[in-house]
Design a protein around this motif. Structure first.
Motif, PDB file in Angstrom:
ATOM      1  N   LEU A  22     -13.829   5.307 -20.961  1.00  0.00           N
ATOM      2  CA  LEU A  22     -12.660   5.526 -21.807  1.00  0.00           C
ATOM      3  C   LEU A  22     -13.020   5.628 -23.286  1.00  0.00           C
ATOM      4  CD1 LEU A  22      -9.643   5.905 -21.515  1.00  0.00           C
ATOM      5  CD2 LEU A  22      -9.344   3.458 -21.836  1.00  0.00           C
ATOM      6  N   GLY A  23     -13.944   4.778 -23.754  1.00  0.00           N
ATOM      7  CA  GLY A  23     -14.345   4.833 -25.153  1.00  0.00           C
ATOM      8  C   GLY A  23     -14.987   6.154 -25.511  1.00  0.00           C
ATOM      9  N   GLN A  24     -15.880   6.628 -24.641  1.00  0.00           N
ATOM     10  CA  GLN A  24     -16.574   7.891 -24.900  1.00  0.00           C
ATOM     11  C   GLN A  24     -15.618   9.080 -24.772  1.00  0.00           C
ATOM     12  OE1 GLN A  24     -20.192   8.070 -22.675  1.00  0.00           O
ATOM     13  NE2 GLN A  24     -21.229   9.285 -24.224  1.00  0.00           N
ATOM     14  N   ILE A  25     -14.625   8.940 -23.897  1.00  0.00           N
ATOM     15  CA  ILE A  25     -13.606   9.994 -23.779  1.00  0.00           C
ATOM     16  C   ILE A  25     -12.849  10.133 -25.098  1.00  0.00           C
ATOM     17  CG2 ILE A  25     -11.420  10.597 -22.660  1.00  0.00           C
ATOM     18  CD1 ILE A  25     -12.550   9.209 -20.127  1.00  0.00           C
ATOM     19  N   GLY A  26     -12.473   8.976 -25.669  1.00  0.00           N
ATOM     20  CA  GLY A  26     -11.782   8.999 -26.956  1.00  0.00           C
ATOM     21  C   GLY A  26     -12.619   9.640 -28.051  1.00  0.00           C
ATOM     22  N   GLU A  27     -13.910   9.331 -28.067  1.00  0.00           N
ATOM     23  CA  GLU A  27     -14.808   9.931 -29.070  1.00  0.00           C
ATOM     24  C   GLU A  27     -14.924  11.441 -28.885  1.00  0.00           C
ATOM     25  OE1 GLU A  27     -18.543   8.006 -28.848  1.00  0.00           O
ATOM     26  OE2 GLU A  27     -17.806   6.045 -29.544  1.00  0.00           O
ATOM     27  N   SER A  28     -15.040  11.877 -27.645  1.00  0.00           N
ATOM     28  CA  SER A  28     -15.194  13.312 -27.396  1.00  0.00           C
ATOM     29  C   SER A  28     -13.945  14.091 -27.792  1.00  0.00           C
ATOM     30  CB  SER A  28     -15.513  13.557 -25.921  1.00  0.00           C
ATOM     31  OG  SER A  28     -14.410  13.228 -25.094  1.00  0.00           O
ATOM     32  N   PRO A  32      -9.949   8.286 -33.598  1.00  0.00           N
ATOM     33  CA  PRO A  32     -10.637   7.277 -34.418  1.00  0.00           C
ATOM     34  C   PRO A  32     -10.913   6.005 -33.624  1.00  0.00           C
ATOM     35  CG  PRO A  32      -8.317   7.411 -35.016  1.00  0.00           C
ATOM     36  CD  PRO A  32      -8.572   8.537 -34.055  1.00  0.00           C
ATOM     37  N   THR A  33     -11.788   5.169 -34.172  1.00  0.00           N
ATOM     38  CA  THR A  33     -12.212   3.945 -33.487  1.00  0.00           C
ATOM     39  C   THR A  33     -11.042   3.014 -33.190  1.00  0.00           C
ATOM     40  OG1 THR A  33     -14.352   4.070 -34.623  1.00  0.00           O
ATOM     41  CG2 THR A  33     -13.772   1.964 -33.607  1.00  0.00           C
ATOM     42  N   PHE A  39      -6.646   2.240 -26.621  1.00  0.00           N
ATOM     43  CA  PHE A  39      -6.751   2.705 -25.238  1.00  0.00           C
ATOM     44  C   PHE A  39      -7.287   1.591 -24.334  1.00  0.00           C
ATOM     45  CE2 PHE A  39      -7.700   7.194 -27.034  1.00  0.00           C
ATOM     46  CZ  PHE A  39      -6.348   7.405 -27.233  1.00  0.00           C
ATOM     47  N   VAL A  40      -8.330   0.927 -24.813  1.00  0.00           N
ATOM     48  CA  VAL A  40      -8.943  -0.153 -24.029  1.00  0.00           C
ATOM     49  C   VAL A  40      -7.950  -1.300 -23.828  1.00  0.00           C
ATOM     50  CG1 VAL A  40     -10.811  -1.843 -23.961  1.00  0.00           C
ATOM     51  CG2 VAL A  40     -11.252   0.467 -24.824  1.00  0.00           C
TER      52      VAL A  40
END
Length: 244
Positions: A22-28, A32-33, A39-40
């Motif tokens: 999920l974190g990497q999906i948000g980055e792609s 923003p952080t 999301f988490v």
């Protein structure tokens, strides 16, 4: 148990893969952080609500209308498919909704799995079957996360590098940006989850007569037999005292 294991491998494996990425999906997708942290948090919160909802509602439906508990599992898996497709084909704000759906469905699958195991197979071998059910989660996650999602992400990232005139040796870590990074992966996850729902529905058909009856009868009989045996044990000292 094989049917239930396969459905769980597909459902929990896909959901856990989505949560892990999920974190990497948000980055792609360029979030923003702070938003990625949201999301988490949404996944964690709705994971809890999924557990409570699945346990309470499935029990109420079973007690009132004899709705098979595997049917609830099938519906939860179909709901998870929607969450995966929202990530595969993102629109503004869709990852928020996907986080809620995936967190909820992931949490709902666990209590349903363990309740179904106890109802269908009883408690004699429950610890063994419980651990077999638990095994489906990391096994499905390994296959779908490492062997499918991870490899497809790296492949797409290398394509992005090639467009910039770079190679794998030119960068320390592979990073992919854009909606295509996880598109194929989550289409596959949605397909795997849908297959798990179909497998779960087979279990619904095979257990519908069982759930129409009194599924707790055998537990009451076991409890009554245990009470009778306990009564006999307690009555022996009194009988021996009378003889003396």
């Amino acid at each position: 148990m094989g049917i239930l294991f396969l459905a769980t491998l597909c459902g929990l494996g896909s959901s856990l893969t989505a949560v892990d990425n999920l974190g990497q999906i948000g980055e792609s997708l360029g979030y923003p952080t702070k938003t990625i942290s949201t999301f988490v948090s949404l996944v964690s919160i709705w994971n809890y609500f999924g557990r409570v909802f699945a346990g309470f509602v499935s029990e109420a439906l079973l007690a009132r209308w004899k709705v098979p508990r595997p049917l609830m599992l099938t519906l939860v898996l179909l709901l998870a498919c929607v969450g995966h497709l929202l990530i595969a084909f993102p629109i503004p704000g869709s990852v928020y909704i996907a986080s809620v759906i995936i967190g909820f469905s992931f949490g709902a699958q666990l209590p349903l799995l363990f309740a179904i195991i106890s109802e269908l197979f009883g408690l004699k071998y429950y610890s063994t079957l419980f651990n077999c059910g638990q095994l489906a989660s990391p096994l499905g996650s390994y296959i779908l996360n490492v062997k499918v999602t991870g490899m497809l992400y790296d492949k797409q990232a290398i394509k992005e590098l090639a467009k910039k005139g770079l190679t794998r040796e030119d960068v320390k870590e592979l990073t992919c940006l854009g909606s295509r990074c996880y598109r194929l992966s989550f289409i596959i996850l949605a397909g795997v989850t849908f297959f798990g729902a179909l497998v779960s529905y087979i279990l619904v058909l095979r257990t519908r007569e069982f759930y129409k009856g009194d599924i707790y009868e055998k537990f009451r009989e076991q409890a009554e037999n245990a009470d009778k045996e306990k009564g006999l044990v307690l009555s022996k000292p009194a009988a021996q005292k009378e003889v003396e």
